[in-house]
Design an enzyme around this catalytic site. Structure first.
Site, short mmCIF file in Angstrom:
data_model
loop_
_atom_site.label_atom_id
_atom_site.label_comp_id
_atom_site.label_asym_id
_atom_site.label_seq_id
_atom_site.Cartn_x
_atom_site.Cartn_y
_atom_site.Cartn_z
N ASP A 77 29.43 48.18 25.31
CA ASP A 77 29.80 48.12 23.91
C ASP A 77 29.85 46.63 23.51
OD1 ASP A 77 32.10 50.14 21.94
OD2 ASP A 77 30.68 48.58 21.36
C1 GLC Z 1 31.18 48.61 18.01
C2 GLC Z 1 31.48 50.03 18.44
C3 GLC Z 1 30.28 50.78 18.95
C4 GLC Z 1 29.03 50.29 18.24
C5 GLC Z 1 28.81 48.86 18.68
C6 GLC Z 1 27.56 48.26 18.03
O1 GLC Z 1 32.20 47.75 18.45
O2 GLC Z 1 32.52 50.20 19.38
O3 GLC Z 1 30.53 52.17 18.75
O4 GLC Z 1 27.92 51.09 18.58
O5 GLC Z 1 29.93 48.04 18.38
O6 GLC Z 1 27.75 48.09 16.66
#
Ligand code: GLC
Length: 728
Positions: free
Chosen positions: A256
């Site tokens: 993430d």
């Molecule tokens: C965010 C979220 C995740 C998302 C990622 C990219 O922090 O936790 O669900 O896909 O960043 O934007």
């Protein structure tokens, strides 16, 4: 991802000629840099970027990757295409309320077509984090509190995004997230600690990911949280032993955003190099943040940091995705075909999904108002608000209209007066008094309230689940006039309604329904549409009653309404108001028993009745069940009202005696049926080995002999119960 021998050969030849740095450069995706920054990163060999917001910019980055790097490896281009690109569908929690997974598959299919036309080839969706705590803002992104519903809807989204073949030009990689148990964050506080037993991890949080893997999901995203002390990003048991080895996941695990960097704050890595090393050693394949290879190609990890075979495995997984997408043949998309706005077809699909997501919580014969001429007073901050697209709206999504405009369009014979009376936050009591003073002069009042989408989604936990501002006071003021009124709630999580619900004759749950949300609500108010959705999450009586969910253990001292001490454990969720007489039981002294509205609750403008359920056999041998025999469940459902409507029928089981305390109900099947007035339909379901068992604390799946109850009907209070005996 499975690749053909020819594709395997392409990958092997590439791998043989790639340097250590070039391999590591494939194992990261950089954030949304400015285009010129992205071009520099692509020239340095990075393997993936966030979508640069246009097909032209994406084609340029793909051209650089193909022509200005040594191996010409094309790019993965990722974006959070959660429930819409140009055409925004209802938020996933609302889609779950439809109990019709085809709405989710259609969302994903339309969304993939729109996103792929712009050069996106990877979305970070579906989010299938089971959660029982509406204080957590991200409940809006998932499919509610039930494991089975999250699994069914997650698999539907994977099919929609990935289409019949990843080589199709409108297919994009799906990403099941967040692995795992992110929705169990303590206190419902985002990113907070998660500590779960093995049985709970497996029975509740892991199962939806099994369904996504079985549906062929191409990628999985690691969760920010710790799981029993070890952050998911560096958790080898989760990422490798369970996800890759046990579930057989052959795609790529992506971190993430800055999830690897966060290991420093978790306190399990001393520096970035250590964090990267631990993550990739645990089974991460792509780091989200662009930290693996610094600018201009200097790798942060040396040969001593990671075994070559782990790096090769990760690179092979990433290249396998690019081959599966056909990117080596043609990574480009024609600008003339980029979809930049909704079409009539996509709008119709979004409207249908929105209509199916509506849940009628209460209706004391106020709704529907009918299309005929009448004077309607529309009050509240959601009268004119256009905030319907939900928490994951992208800047380029088509904006929604307002409920007021939708009513003017859908109900042309209504004479509409609109007074917002209050905002979402704060408000003037005397403005409320002025707004409702002449409420009696109208045939009916609609109070449009809710929580703005900014209060939902990531990093948006709330400690107080009531309507924000003075919206409760507005509803109470309308109730005090004695007028005929209905409340419409626009929200991204279960809300506490106890301050006003008893005084509101009709309440429609309208979530954040996307581009066509206002239209769907206007059509439901008039009666053109008959709401048929059910709650995918329990609505608590108070913010301090959470977590509260339907598939709870019975405890050794379940509270019961007096007079029902029949020895059998009565599900607290079925409880009505009034505390128990039995002092030493599990309850709150200052709160009525059970939730305000239980999981599976939802009314209709018509009525439905069920016949007696029929089982194919009163008992079955465990050995036969394990051998593939199923138990048939049949039931007749009739529309006994005067208008067509949809009914969601649910099949629950209860394992009455087991080696681990079992939930009082476990949803095993559901279906949504459209019935004309007077029509009866026979519904059939098959339950098998995977429906009757559970995972124990030794990580074994067990189906134990003994007596089960099968509950079939329109929700938790399904009266029809049939005993089934599983015999040795
Ligand atoms: C965010 C979220 C995740 C998302 C990622 C990219 O922090 O936790 O669900 O896909 O960043 O934007």
């Amino acid at each position: 991802m499975p690749v053909t021998p020819v594709q395997e050969d392409v990958i092997n030849r590439l791998m043989a000629s790639m340097t250590w740095e070039q391999k590591l450069a494939q194992l990261q995706i950089a954030f949304r840099p400015r285009l010129e920054d992205a071009a520099e990163l692509v020239r340095s060999g990075i393997g993936a970027v966030f979508w640069p917001r246009s097909v032209e910019a994406t084609n340029e980055l793909q051209r650089i990757a193909r022509e200005e790097t040594q191996h010409g490896i094309p790019l993965l281009v990722g974006l959070d295409v959660i429930h819409g690109q140009r055409t925004t569908f209802p938020v996933p929690l609302a889609q779950a309320a439809s109990f019709d997974p085809s709405t989710a598959e259609t969302d994903a299919r339309v969304t993939a077509q729109e996103a792929a036309s712009g050069g996106v080839n990877w979305t970070f969706s579906p989010m299938i984090d089971v959660s029982r705590d509406p204080r957590w803002g991200r409940v809006v992104e998932g499919f509610g509190e039930d494991t089975y519903v999250n699994g069914v809807f997650g698999a539907a989204k994977v099919r929609g995004y990935q289409g019949s073949s990843l080589r199709d030009r409108d297919s994009i990689l799906a990403c099941a997230k967040h692995f795992v148990a992110y929705g169990q964050a303590e206190g419902g506080r985002d990113y907070n600690t998660v500590d779960v037993s093995t049985q709970r991890l497996r029975n509740i949080y892991l199962e939806p990911f099994r369904s996504a893997v079985d549906a062929g999901v191409a990628t999985v995203m690691a969760a920010f949280n710790t799981v029993s002390g070890r952050p998911a990003h560096a958790n080898q048991q989760l990422l490798t032993e369970i996800l890759k080895n046990e579930l057989g996941f052959a795609g790529a695990v992506v971190g993430d955003a800055d999830g690897v960097v966060n290991l420093l704050d978790h306190g399990i890595a001393g520096d970035l190099q250590d964090a990267l090393r631990q993550s990739f050693a645990a089974g991460l394949d792509i780091e989200m943040g662009g930290n693996v290879v610094a600018d201009h190609g200097d790798a942060r990890l040396g040969h001593d940091d990671l075994p070559l075979e782990r790096v090769n495995d990760a690179v092979r997984r990433v290249l396998g995705l690019k081959v599966a997408l056909g990117l080596f043949d043609d990574p480009f998309r024609e600008p003339e075909y980029e979809v930049k706005s909704p079409t009539d077809t996509s709008r119709r699909a979004a409207l249908k999904a929105a209509e199916k997501a509506l849940v009628l919580l209460k209706n004391e014969s106020v709704l529907p108002f009918g299309l005929g001429p009448k004077r309607i007073l529309l009050l509240g901050p959601y009268a004119n608000s256009t905030d319907h697209l939900g928490a994951w709206v992208q800047s380029f999504a088509e904006p929604a209209g307002s409920l007021a405009d939708a009513i003017r369009r859908e109900c042309p014979e209504w004479v509409l007066t609109v007074r917002e009376a209050t905002g979402f936050f704060g408000g003037e009591p005397d403005l409320i008094a002025q707004a409702v003073g002449d409420a009696h002069d109208y045939d009916a009042v609609v109070v449009a309230v809710g929580e703005p989408s900014a209060l939902t989604g990531e990093a948006s936990s709330r400690s107080d689940l009531r309507l924000p501002g003075v919206q409760e006071e507005l509803i109470q003021a309308v109730a005090a006039t004695g007028s005929t009124f209905a409340v419409v709630m626009f929200n991204g999580r279960p809300l506490v309604t106890s301050a006003w619900i008893d005084g509101a004759p009709s309440v429609l749950e309208a979530w954040h329904l996307g581009l066509e949300g206002p239209q769907a609500v206007a059509r439901a108010l008039s009666g053109v549409v008959n709401p048929g959705g059910k709650l995918p999450m329990t609505f608590p009586r108070s913010s301090s009653q959470v977590p509260i969910y339907y598939d709870h253990e019975n405890t050794g001292r379940p509270a019961r309404v007096s007079g029902t001490l029949d020895g059998g454990a009565v599900d607290v969720a079925l409880m009505g108001p009034g505390n128990t007489d039995d002092h030493y039981t599990s309850k709150y002294k200052d709160l009525d028993l059970g939730p305000q509205f239980p999981f599976g609750h939802g009314l209709s403008y018509t009525s439905f009745e069920y016949g007696e359920p029929r089982l194919s056999a009163p008992e079955v041998l465990l050995s036969d069940l394990e051998g593939g025999q199923t138990v048939g469940v049949e039931i007749d459902v009739s529309n006994t009202g005067s208008r067509s409507g949809d009914e969601v029928t649910m099949v629950f089981i209860r394992d009455l005696v087991a080696s681990l305390a079992q939930p009082v109900r476990r949803l095993r099947r559901f279906t949504r049926t459209s019935l004309k007035p007077g029509e009866t339909r026979t519904l059939s379901f098959e339950l098998g080995w995977n429906d009757f068992g559970f995972w124990d604390n030794d990580a074994r799946y067990v189906v134990e002999e003994g007596a089960f109850e099968i509950h079939v009907g329109g929700g938790l209070d399904a009266a029809a119960v049939r005993s089934l005996h599983l015999r040795l």
